[in-house]
Scaffold this active site. Structure first.
Site, PDB file in Angstrom:
ATOM      1  N   HIS A 118       0.835  -1.202   0.000  1.00 12.57           N
ATOM      2  CA  HIS A 118       0.000   0.000   0.000  1.00 12.57           C
ATOM      3  C   HIS A 118       0.869   1.251   0.000  1.00 12.57           C
ATOM      4  O   HIS A 118       0.441   2.319  -0.415  1.00 12.57           O
ATOM      5  CB  HIS A 118      -0.888  -0.053   1.252  1.00 12.57           C
ATOM      6  CG  HIS A 118      -1.860   1.074   1.377  1.00 12.57           C
ATOM      7  ND1 HIS A 118      -1.472   2.395   1.413  1.00 12.57           N
ATOM      8  CD2 HIS A 118      -3.196   1.091   1.465  1.00 12.57           C
ATOM      9  CE1 HIS A 118      -2.542   3.167   1.525  1.00 12.57           C
ATOM     10  NE2 HIS A 118      -3.601   2.389   1.565  1.00 12.57           N
ATOM     11  N   CYS A 119       2.120   1.122   0.471  1.00  9.65           N
ATOM     12  CA  CYS A 119       2.885   2.339   0.764  1.00  9.65           C
ATOM     13  C   CYS A 119       3.815   2.800  -0.358  1.00  9.65           C
ATOM     14  O   CYS A 119       3.578   3.823  -0.980  1.00  9.65           O
ATOM     15  CB  CYS A 119       3.687   2.139   2.045  1.00  9.65           C
ATOM     16  SG  CYS A 119       2.627   1.879   3.477  1.00  9.65           S
ATOM     17  N   LEU A 120       4.883   2.015  -0.614  1.00  8.16           N
ATOM     18  CA  LEU A 120       5.946   2.538  -1.473  1.00  8.16           C
ATOM     19  C   LEU A 120       5.502   2.860  -2.901  1.00  8.16           C
ATOM     20  O   LEU A 120       5.941   3.857  -3.459  1.00  8.16           O
ATOM     21  CB  LEU A 120       7.148   1.581  -1.490  1.00  8.16           C
ATOM     22  CG  LEU A 120       7.856   1.382  -0.154  1.00  8.16           C
ATOM     23  CD1 LEU A 120       9.217   0.734  -0.348  1.00  8.16           C
ATOM     24  CD2 LEU A 120       8.025   2.690   0.596  1.00  8.16           C
ATOM     25  N   VAL A 141       2.748   4.019  -3.787  1.00 17.11           N
ATOM     26  CA  VAL A 141       1.662   4.999  -3.763  1.00 17.11           C
ATOM     27  C   VAL A 141       2.079   6.319  -3.107  1.00 17.11           C
ATOM     28  O   VAL A 141       1.967   7.396  -3.699  1.00 17.11           O
ATOM     29  CB  VAL A 141       0.442   4.406  -2.997  1.00 17.11           C
ATOM     30  CG1 VAL A 141      -0.633   5.460  -2.788  1.00 17.11           C
ATOM     31  CG2 VAL A 141      -0.130   3.197  -3.733  1.00 17.11           C
ATOM     32  N   ASP A 142       2.578   6.226  -1.876  1.00 16.67           N
ATOM     33  CA  ASP A 142       2.791   7.432  -1.062  1.00 16.67           C
ATOM     34  C   ASP A 142       3.681   8.493  -1.713  1.00 16.67           C
ATOM     35  O   ASP A 142       3.366   9.683  -1.639  1.00 16.67           O
ATOM     36  CB  ASP A 142       3.397   7.071   0.306  1.00 16.67           C
ATOM     37  CG  ASP A 142       2.526   6.091   1.060  1.00 16.67           C
ATOM     38  OD1 ASP A 142       1.352   5.935   0.690  1.00 16.67           O
ATOM     39  OD2 ASP A 142       3.034   5.491   2.028  1.00 16.67           O
TER      40      ASP A 142
END
Ligand SMILES: NC(=O)c1ccc[n+]([C@@H]2O[C@H](COP(=O)([O-])OP(=O)(O)OC[C@H]3O[C@@H](n4cnc5c(N)ncnc54)[C@H](O)[C@@H]3O)[C@@H](O)[C@H]2O)c1
Length: 410
Positions: A251-253, A255-256
């Site tokens: 979910h993080c790398l 997207v963020d």
């Protein structure tokens, strides 16, 4: 608010610390599961949830928040199809909260987002309640650092950053997190806290891209990237180990960082490191499929009709999270080339697109033309993969030490 990878562990930690917790969640099935004591998060065994019993009450009704002292927002912050921030869930939760907010409550946003979100987007929604931030209620941002599957650092032992809207908001949020975290790091504003989380994620994304680019170069130069990384890692200072792989997932790398590049455009800045890292990492599944094609070609086989078995398909070892998993892109590309696709992943029993189910390791190795180690889960017998598959493409370096001609490493 939000009982996912971030919200559920926090709810359990607070309940274990003796607090009564309300878990507000839009997914009714999750609500029912949590109330039955069934966890859907690997890091929280159902027994831990059951042990806190009714101290966690999940609900779909915002009214359930009445009477709570602190409200922590842990909802998703994805990207739209155009790769722009999708604040929909966050704004929905702010809206829902504005209808039930009470004087004296503390609201903390934990969802990863661009600097300015807490003050410019969440605050106005909350103040629609007629209450004033800093005076009637407290507001802060505190980024989550959970790393699914990691056991050496926990919520309690990982330092927690907190940035309050006002001095009093900061005091209140620090006191709240001290209930479940040993070390709370206070920063001056929500913006510093928001940006620090993005720095951490962008740091990883850029360094992973760097080592991935070098892996492609090393392949052309016939240099072993894994040996290079091992050698460089012997430097006791000024170097941090990152390993190449099939691309970034979770979910993080993936997207963020794009939350920040979007925000930066409003300040006439192009965040080139972020874009370049995204480009290099997004190219990795294509490169890895090429490596599979090359390995088959060397054995005189086309991809079309070959039995290609992927070993491990979730985005990281030890978890079943398929969000943005590079294996999905690889499966789509290999499927497009006509491969006969199979996979073994003890953490992912089924896939919807393409429609496949995990098969026992023995079955995927039986008569396969090539086995591709995409994610090296603990407990999977990679030695058996090397011994039994006629060709192995190892994208994780777990076959290092096996000097066999049938193994190709990234
Ligand atoms: N997963 C991680 O490792 C990780 C680590 C650090 C930060 N984060 C950040 O934390 C945030 C949450 O991530 P996650 O992985 O827990 O997501 P998740 O998808 O696992 O969980 C989010 C939950 O929120 C629920 N939800 C959505 N809208 C809601 C609403 N309006 N009200 C109540 N519930 C709602 C969803 O149904 C889901 O159950 C994201 O911003 C993410 O970037 C995640």
């Amino acid at each position: 608010m939000g009982l996912g990878y971030v919200g559920l562990p926090l709810a359990v930690a607070l309940a274990e610390a003796g607090h009564d917790v309300v878990g507000l969640e839009v997914d009714a099935r999750r609500v029912e599961a949590v109330n039955r004591g069934e966890s859907h998060i690997e890091d929280i065994p159902s027994e831990r949830l059951q042990a806190v019993g009714r101290r966690i009450e999940a609900s779909t009704r915002p009214a359930a928040l009445a009477g709570t002292e602190a409200i922590v927002i842990c909802v998703p912050t994805p990207l739209t199809a155009n790769r722009e921030p999708d604040l929909g869930p966050l704004l929905d939760s702010g809206q829902a909260l504005s209808g039930v907010l009470q004087a004296g409550q503390l609201v903390v946003l934990e969802s990863t987002t661009y600097p300015g979100t807490t003050r410019e987007r969440l605050l106005p929604l909350l103040e629609e309640s007629g209450l004033s931030a800093g005076r009637d209620f407290n507001l802060a941002f505190s980024p989550e650092r959970v790393d699914p599957g990691r056991t050496d650092y926990t919520l309690r032992t990982t330092p927690k950053i907190v940035g309050g809207l006002t001095e009093a908001c900061g005091d209140r949020a620090v006191a709240f997190y001290e209930q479940v975290c040993d070390h709370v790091v206070r920063v001056s504003t929500p913006e510093v806290a928001e940006m620090s989380k993005l720095l951490e994620n962008i740091f990883r994304s850029v360094n992973i891209a760097l080592v991935n680019e070098l892996a492609i170069l090393c392949d052309r130069m016939d240099v072993d990237i894994w040996e290079v990384v091992d050698a460089a890692s012997t430097k006791p200072y000024g170097f941090m180990r990152f390993e190449p792989g099939p691309g970034m997932g979770g979910h993080c790398l993936p997207v963020d960082p794009f939350y920040l590049s979007w925000r930066a455009r409003q300040f006439d800045m192009a965040t080139e490191f972020i874009e370049l890292a995204g480009k290099v990492n997004q190219n990795m599944p294509y490169h890895c499929v090429q490596r599979v094609e090359r390995a088959l070609n060397a054995a005189g086989k086309p991809v079309r009709g070959s039995k290609v078995s992927l070993i491990g398909i979730s985005y990281k070892a030890g978890v079943g999270d398929m969000r943005e998993a590079p294996a999905l892109k690889m499966l789509a590309l290999l499927g497009g080339l006509g491969a006969d696709l199979h996979y073994h992943d003890p953490f992912v029993p089924q896939l919807r697109e393409p429609q496949l189910a995990s098969e026992p390791l023995d079955d995927v190795l039986e008569d396969c033309d090539v086995a591709v180690i995409v994610t090296a889960h603990p407990g999977v017998d990679h030695r058996a993969v090397v011994e039994r598959a006629p060709l192995v493409v190892d994208l994780r370096g777990v076959t290092r030490g096996a000097q066999v001609a049938t193994v190709e490493r990234l």
